[in-house]
Design a protein around this motif. Structure first.
Motif, PDB file in Angstrom:
ATOM      1  N   MET A   1       0.854  -1.169   0.000  1.00  0.00           N
ATOM      2  CA  MET A   1       0.000   0.000   0.000  1.00  0.00           C
ATOM      3  C   MET A   1       0.902   1.235   0.000  1.00  0.00           C
ATOM      4  N   SER A   2       0.583   2.198  -0.863  1.00  0.00           N
ATOM      5  CA  SER A   2       1.411   3.397  -0.939  1.00  0.00           C
ATOM      6  C   SER A   2       1.288   4.209   0.340  1.00  0.00           C
ATOM      7  N   ASN A   3       2.291   5.022   0.580  1.00  0.00           N
ATOM      8  CA  ASN A   3       2.290   5.837   1.794  1.00  0.00           C
ATOM      9  C   ASN A   3       1.109   6.791   1.848  1.00  0.00           C
ATOM     10  N   GLN A   4       0.761   7.413   0.723  1.00  0.00           N
ATOM     11  CA  GLN A   4      -0.335   8.379   0.741  1.00  0.00           C
ATOM     12  C   GLN A   4      -1.671   7.694   1.008  1.00  0.00           C
ATOM     13  N   ILE A   5      -1.870   6.518   0.445  1.00  0.00           N
ATOM     14  CA  ILE A   5      -3.117   5.776   0.697  1.00  0.00           C
ATOM     15  C   ILE A   5      -3.209   5.405   2.174  1.00  0.00           C
ATOM     16  N   ALA A   6      -2.099   4.926   2.734  1.00  0.00           N
ATOM     17  CA  ALA A   6      -2.080   4.577   4.156  1.00  0.00           C
ATOM     18  C   ALA A   6      -2.317   5.818   5.015  1.00  0.00           C
ATOM     19  N   ASN A   8      -3.939   8.484   4.219  1.00  0.00           N
ATOM     20  CA  ASN A   8      -5.351   8.851   4.082  1.00  0.00           C
ATOM     21  C   ASN A   8      -6.244   7.988   4.971  1.00  0.00           C
ATOM     22  N   ARG A   9      -5.962   6.690   5.029  1.00  0.00           N
ATOM     23  CA  ARG A   9      -6.781   5.781   5.843  1.00  0.00           C
ATOM     24  C   ARG A   9      -6.649   6.086   7.330  1.00  0.00           C
ATOM     25  N   GLN A  12      -8.385   9.415   8.055  1.00  0.00           N
ATOM     26  CA  GLN A  12      -9.847   9.266   8.052  1.00  0.00           C
ATOM     27  C   GLN A  12     -10.324   8.604   9.343  1.00  0.00           C
ATOM     28  N   ARG A  86       4.662   2.417  10.646  1.00  0.00           N
ATOM     29  CA  ARG A  86       4.161   3.392   9.672  1.00  0.00           C
ATOM     30  C   ARG A  86       4.442   4.837  10.106  1.00  0.00           C
ATOM     31  N   THR A  96      -3.495  15.328   5.777  1.00  0.00           N
ATOM     32  CA  THR A  96      -4.816  14.850   5.346  1.00  0.00           C
ATOM     33  C   THR A  96      -5.855  15.072   6.438  1.00  0.00           C
TER      34      THR A  96
END
Length: 182
Positions: A1-6, A8-9, A12, A86, A96
């Motif tokens: 999983m890319s850093n930005q996706i992680a 964002n999760r 959120q 992480r 984010t």
């Protein structure tokens, strides 16, 4: 999983938790503090990302560093990032989260470039003038001094730029003179 996706999760999830606990503003300001400390202290990043320092030592370091300055919610988020290896997404996660928090509060961040530091009164005046222009209830003003502007200000809110600097005006006059439209 890319850093930005992680990032964002995690952002959120933290955003939803802060809203549920009704501590959105508190967590937002704590994360802003943590981001400033992390970005201004490169040693902190090196310690938290060092593979030979145990997770327990990193957790203790965070606990001692921030102590009572942050809530349990923010502290446990940092611990979770350490435990899951992480911590490298801390700054993107905070960025984010801030965007989500600002949107929920009908706010935005305004980066104001000026030739000299703005006073609090100047920052408040900029926030009042530009909030209506972008349809927000309030703006959080971040002032960056750029002496190349000569005078005036340049305001960036999201992807919109309002350039009222003397440099921009001189550049416009130069273009008009060189093309003969004046």
């Amino acid at each position: 999983m890319s850093n930005q996706i992680a990032a964002n999760r995690y952002a959120q999830a933290l955003f939803e938790l802060a809203q549920e606990k009704n501590i959105l503003q508190t967590v937002s300001s704590e994360l802003e503090l943590a981001k400033r400390v992390y970005e201004s202290t490169p040693e902190l990043g090196r310690v938290l990302n060092h593979p030979k320092i145990s997770d327990a030592q990193k957790r203790e370091f965070i606990q001692k560093s921030f102590g009572d300055a942050i809530s349990e919610t923010s502290l446990h988020t940092f611990f979770l990032l350490i435990d899951r290896k992480r911590i490298d997404i801390l700054v993107p996660m905070i960025t984010t989260f801030q965007a989500l928090a600002y949107e929920a509060q009908n706010m935005a961040e305004a980066v104001v470039y000026s030739a000299k530091p703005l006073t609090e009164q100047d920052e408040q005046q900029v926030a009042n003038v530009f909030a209506g222009k972008v349809g927000k209830a309030n703006l959080v003003v971040k002032n960056i001094v750029n002496q190349d502007l000569i005078g005036g200000i340049k305001v960036r809110i999201g992807d919109r730029i309002f350039d009222g600097s003397v440099k921009a005006q001189l550049d416009r006059i130069e273009r008009e003179l060189s093309t003969g439209t004046r």
